[in-house]
Design a protein around this motif. Sequence first.
Motif, PDB file in Angstrom:
ATOM      1  N   ILE A 110      11.149  -2.980   9.605  1.00 19.20           N
ATOM      2  CA  ILE A 110      12.313  -2.414   8.907  1.00 19.20           C
ATOM      3  C   ILE A 110      12.682  -1.146   9.676  1.00 19.20           C
ATOM      4  N   PRO A 111      13.921  -1.081  10.187  1.00 27.89           N
ATOM      5  CA  PRO A 111      14.284   0.105  10.971  1.00 27.89           C
ATOM      6  C   PRO A 111      14.332   1.353  10.090  1.00 27.89           C
ATOM      7  N   GLY A 112      14.313   2.503  10.735  1.00 25.29           N
ATOM      8  CA  GLY A 112      14.566   3.736   9.991  1.00 25.29           C
ATOM      9  C   GLY A 112      13.376   4.661   9.887  1.00 25.29           C
ATOM     10  N   SER A 113      13.626   5.771   9.219  1.00 25.38           N
ATOM     11  CA  SER A 113      12.638   6.844   9.115  1.00 25.38           C
ATOM     12  C   SER A 113      11.801   6.683   7.852  1.00 25.38           C
ATOM     13  N   VAL A 114      10.653   7.335   7.850  1.00 27.96           N
ATOM     14  CA  VAL A 114       9.794   7.334   6.663  1.00 27.96           C
ATOM     15  C   VAL A 114      10.501   8.053   5.502  1.00 27.96           C
ATOM     16  N   GLY A 115      11.240   9.111   5.808  1.00 25.60           N
ATOM     17  CA  GLY A 115      11.912   9.883   4.753  1.00 25.60           C
ATOM     18  C   GLY A 115      12.963   9.086   4.001  1.00 25.60           C
ATOM     19  N   ALA A 116      13.542   8.080   4.659  1.00 25.86           N
ATOM     20  CA  ALA A 116      14.563   7.261   3.982  1.00 25.86           C
ATOM     21  C   ALA A 116      13.932   6.129   3.174  1.00 25.86           C
ATOM     22  N   ALA A 117      12.669   5.803   3.444  1.00 23.97           N
ATOM     23  CA  ALA A 117      12.048   4.631   2.786  1.00 23.97           C
ATOM     24  C   ALA A 117      12.077   4.718   1.257  1.00 23.97           C
ATOM     25  N   PRO A 118      11.780   5.907   0.666  1.00 24.79           N
ATOM     26  CA  PRO A 118      11.853   5.956  -0.809  1.00 24.79           C
ATOM     27  C   PRO A 118      13.283   5.886  -1.339  1.00 24.79           C
ATOM     28  N   VAL A 119      14.258   6.288  -0.535  1.00 23.04           N
ATOM     29  CA  VAL A 119      15.632   6.444  -1.043  1.00 23.04           C
ATOM     30  C   VAL A 119      16.131   5.123  -1.620  1.00 23.04           C
ATOM     31  N   GLN A 120      16.009   4.045  -0.837  1.00 21.38           N
ATOM     32  CA  GLN A 120      16.431   2.764  -1.419  1.00 21.38           C
ATOM     33  C   GLN A 120      15.211   1.871  -1.704  1.00 21.38           C
ATOM     34  N   ASN A 121      14.019   2.503  -1.747  1.00 23.42           N
ATOM     35  CA  ASN A 121      12.812   1.724  -2.063  1.00 23.42           C
ATOM     36  C   ASN A 121      12.786   0.463  -1.200  1.00 23.42           C
ATOM     37  N   ILE A 122      12.637   0.677   0.108  1.00 19.83           N
ATOM     38  CA  ILE A 122      12.745  -0.454   1.046  1.00 19.83           C
ATOM     39  C   ILE A 122      11.805  -1.588   0.633  1.00 19.83           C
ATOM     40  N   GLY A 123      12.250  -2.797   0.898  1.00 17.00           N
ATOM     41  CA  GLY A 123      11.449  -3.939   0.499  1.00 17.00           C
ATOM     42  C   GLY A 123      11.705  -5.130   1.392  1.00 17.00           C
ATOM     43  N   ALA A 124      10.699  -5.978   1.514  1.00 19.85           N
ATOM     44  CA  ALA A 124      10.845  -7.234   2.260  1.00 19.85           C
ATOM     45  C   ALA A 124       9.626  -8.102   2.005  1.00 19.85           C
ATOM     46  N   TYR A 125       9.817  -9.388   2.013  1.00 20.05           N
ATOM     47  CA  TYR A 125       8.720 -10.366   1.925  1.00 20.05           C
ATOM     48  C   TYR A 125       7.761 -10.079   0.769  1.00 20.05           C
ATOM     49  N   GLY A 126       8.362  -9.785  -0.398  1.00 18.09           N
ATOM     50  CA  GLY A 126       7.566  -9.668  -1.622  1.00 18.09           C
ATOM     51  C   GLY A 126       6.887  -8.322  -1.825  1.00 18.09           C
ATOM     52  N   VAL A 127       7.157  -7.353  -0.954  1.00 13.92           N
ATOM     53  CA  VAL A 127       6.519  -6.040  -1.070  1.00 13.92           C
ATOM     54  C   VAL A 127       7.596  -4.954  -1.037  1.00 13.92           C
ATOM     55  N   GLU A 128       7.373  -3.883  -1.814  1.00 16.75           N
ATOM     56  CA  GLU A 128       8.312  -2.754  -1.808  1.00 16.75           C
ATOM     57  C   GLU A 128       7.555  -1.469  -1.497  1.00 16.75           C
ATOM     58  N   PHE A 129       8.285  -0.492  -1.012  1.00 12.99           N
ATOM     59  CA  PHE A 129       7.702   0.834  -0.759  1.00 12.99           C
ATOM     60  C   PHE A 129       6.955   1.330  -2.002  1.00 12.99           C
ATOM     61  N   ALA A 130       7.584   1.133  -3.179  1.00  9.29           N
ATOM     62  CA  ALA A 130       7.023   1.655  -4.436  1.00  9.29           C
ATOM     63  C   ALA A 130       5.594   1.161  -4.685  1.00  9.29           C
ATOM     64  N   ASN A 131       5.251  -0.038  -4.180  1.00 10.80           N
ATOM     65  CA  ASN A 131       3.912  -0.600  -4.421  1.00 10.80           C
ATOM     66  C   ASN A 131       2.802   0.295  -3.855  1.00 10.80           C
ATOM     67  N   PHE A 132       3.121   1.081  -2.825  1.00 12.39           N
ATOM     68  CA  PHE A 132       2.083   1.891  -2.161  1.00 12.39           C
ATOM     69  C   PHE A 132       2.371   3.384  -2.233  1.00 12.39           C
TER      70      PHE A 132
END
Length: 346
Positions: A110-132
């Motif tokens: 997933i492209p992008g910075s770590v700081g942006a990951a929570p902003v839209q709660n990045i997700g793919a293939y059954g996993v989301e940022f929020a899980n960790f």
Amino acid sequence: MNNLSSGNIKAMNTMAINAYCDQLIEITSLNQLMALTIPEQPVYILGEGSNTLFVDSKTPTLIRPNIIGVKVSETNTHFHLNVGAGENWHQLVQYTVANNMFGLENLALIPGSVGAAPVQNIGAYGVEFANFCHSVEWFDFETSEQLELPVAQCQFSYRDSIFKQALKGKGVITSVNLSLPKKWQPVLTYAGLNELNDTATAEQVMNKVIDIRNSKLPDPKQLANVGSFFKNPVVTQSVFNKLQAQYPDIPFYSQGEDQIKLAAGWLIDQAGLKGYRQGDAAVHQKQALVLVNFGGATGQDIAALAELVVETVAKKFAVTLEPEVRIVGEHGERLLIKSESQCLNQ
Ligand SMILES: Cc1cc2nc3c(=O)[nH]c(=O)nc-3n(C[C@H](O)[C@H](O)[C@H](O)COP(=O)(O)OP(=O)(O)OC[C@H]3O[C@@H](n4cnc5c(N)ncnc54)[C@H](O)[C@@H]3O)c2cc1C
């Protein structure tokens, strides 16, 4: 001192839009943030620009959080990572897997910075940022204080969080705290990954995710894009029932009580727009959810195509697509269709 500059930001957004920034403020430490006088004029926080469409020839003042560093500690049960907002997300995933800390492998590439990951709660293939996510460290422009928001306060949901809502534009994420359980099991529920068996290693899962993504999504370095342009729309059961009666093949994912998620890419494809091109702005030929820039498209060209997609899908299915991408004009974030006021999906 903050690193101040100005210039063309084409290389700072993956849609490769030509736009001029009068003031670009690069932040590399918390101290710099504390010393920063937030300009009166509109400000936009820019990570790596992989989820941002600049629609005017000028941008607002840009603040780029480039705070780097990864700190790791562990307990008997978990690895704890504190990661600076300016780190690259995919490199973080690779680093964790290479160092036997598992869980993020489904979120590889997933492209992008770590700081942006929570902003839209990045997700793919059954996993989301929020899980960790354990917590997010966030600097408040108004009070000049850094707060630690525990995961429960981040209001994570599908491509959403408090940082996109109540806290939008009010501060900067400086770092994230992740908690990766030592007891690990692969998540293989999604199509493609279910070809692996339960004994797959995290590295095998990561490599499979990378292969699938490379085969499906255009690499922004080869063909400029911002990934999925639209969110998958969520409709009520009664809206869905009418759609299914008319289109028995319609893909859907039940989201609990009275909430059905539709596949935006399928809707766009069925509306006849896959591969549709207006000048250098186009709907990708293989993946209808992705809009691409063949080189010369302006932000307005992409926005005009996106509006056409929204209108065509609304006409055919009476479903409103909402951009997943942040739309940014000279005066800050705005809606795709300025007059947009109603939502058809209820
Ligand atoms: C080819 C491709 C595939 C993609 N696939 C996926 C996918 O599978 N899943 C997914 O969820 N996304 C995906 N995306 C979207 C994108 O990768 C993510 O949204 C990513 O998190 C954006 O990171 P960025 O640094 O580029 O954000 P930017 O575009 O720079 O910013 C995005 C938003 O975050 C805000 N922001 C950025 N940094 C900070 C900060 N430090 N503090 C506060 N706010 C901040 C911005 O103001 C903006 O609102 C994809 C994009 C592309 C191009």
